[in-house]
Design a protein around this motif. Structure first.
Motif, PDB file in Angstrom:
ATOM      1  N   MET A   1       1.172  -0.371   1.604  1.00  0.00           N
ATOM      2  CA  MET A   1       0.834   0.889   0.935  1.00  0.00           C
ATOM      3  C   MET A   1       0.313   1.907   1.954  1.00  0.00           C
ATOM      4  O   MET A   1       0.620   3.093   1.859  1.00  0.00           O
ATOM      5  CB  MET A   1      -0.183   0.635  -0.179  1.00  0.00           C
ATOM      6  N   TRP A   2      -0.456   1.434   2.929  1.00  0.00           N
ATOM      7  CA  TRP A   2      -0.976   2.312   3.989  1.00  0.00           C
ATOM      8  C   TRP A   2       0.175   2.869   4.826  1.00  0.00           C
ATOM      9  O   TRP A   2       0.226   4.062   5.121  1.00  0.00           O
ATOM     10  CB  TRP A   2      -1.961   1.532   4.850  1.00  0.00           C
ATOM     11  N   LEU A   3       1.134   1.990   5.185  1.00  0.00           N
ATOM     12  CA  LEU A   3       2.288   2.443   5.971  1.00  0.00           C
ATOM     13  C   LEU A   3       3.100   3.499   5.216  1.00  0.00           C
ATOM     14  O   LEU A   3       3.688   4.381   5.832  1.00  0.00           O
ATOM     15  CB  LEU A   3       3.188   1.260   6.334  1.00  0.00           C
ATOM     16  N   ALA A   4       3.112   3.385   3.897  1.00  0.00           N
ATOM     17  CA  ALA A   4       3.880   4.338   3.087  1.00  0.00           C
ATOM     18  C   ALA A   4       3.252   5.728   3.069  1.00  0.00           C
ATOM     19  O   ALA A   4       3.954   6.704   2.825  1.00  0.00           O
ATOM     20  CB  ALA A   4       4.020   3.820   1.660  1.00  0.00           C
ATOM     21  N   VAL A   5       1.958   5.827   3.323  1.00  0.00           N
ATOM     22  CA  VAL A   5       1.296   7.132   3.230  1.00  0.00           C
ATOM     23  C   VAL A   5       0.911   7.731   4.582  1.00  0.00           C
ATOM     24  O   VAL A   5       0.405   8.847   4.627  1.00  0.00           O
ATOM     25  CB  VAL A   5       0.056   7.081   2.304  1.00  0.00           C
TER      26      VAL A   5
END
Length: 170
Positions: free
Chosen positions: A118-122
């Protein structure tokens, strides 16, 4: 002379950590239940996973930061039944483990993977070059997994044969 006690001066901190574990567990568990059954808060009525609506498609199609170097990767995952199942099982599993205080190492591993994705996505982040709530949750998961287990089913859990055979379930 001060009265001595057998209790550690840190016992209150362990209780606060146990309450933190339960509260964080509820965050994961609620997300799982709300996405599965559309309980009317984050997931609108009729948009439940049980109604055939993908719990990940909205975020993966529209919530990913278009400037992320991984944007195309995440967009390609949108609507995948496999991704939906993994996501929902991770939310449910991490939530149940934290609330009950069992399998906390496995919960920390699964939660770390989920939150890292989720962090990589944002990224890139808007307000901080590296740290956001995903990273904070990851750190909290590991503090919980490696901390003392108060207010939990740990004693019962550790007596189970399948748990004794698999250290990741401790």
């Amino acid at each position: 002379m001060a009265k001595t006690s057998n209790k550690s001066k840190y016992d209150h901190a362990w209780i606060v950590l146990a309450i933190t574990r339960i509260v964080v567990g509820w965050v994961f568990l609620w997300a799982s239940l709300d996405k599965a059954f559309a309980l009317g808060l984050a997931t609108k009525a009729g948009a439940a996973w049980v109604n055939g609506v993908s719990p990940t498609k909205g975020f993966l199609a529209f919530g990913v930061n278009s400037s992320s170097p991984f944007a195309e990767f995440f967009h390609a995952l949108a609507g995948s039944a496999f991704v939906d199942w993994i996501f929902m099982l991770a939310l449910l599993g991490v939530g149940v483990a934290l609330v009950l205080g069992i399998a906390l190492r496995l919960a920390a591993v699964c939660g770390t993977i989920l939150l890292s994705m989720m962090w990589l996505a944002v990224i890139p982040l808007e307000n901080n070059p590296l740290i956001d709530e995903h990273i904070i949750y990851i750190l909290v998961l590991w503090v919980i997994a490696l901390g003392r287990r108060e207010l939990s089913l740990t004693d019962w859990w550790l007596k189970q044969k399948f748990v004794k055979k698999n250290g990741l379930l401790w």
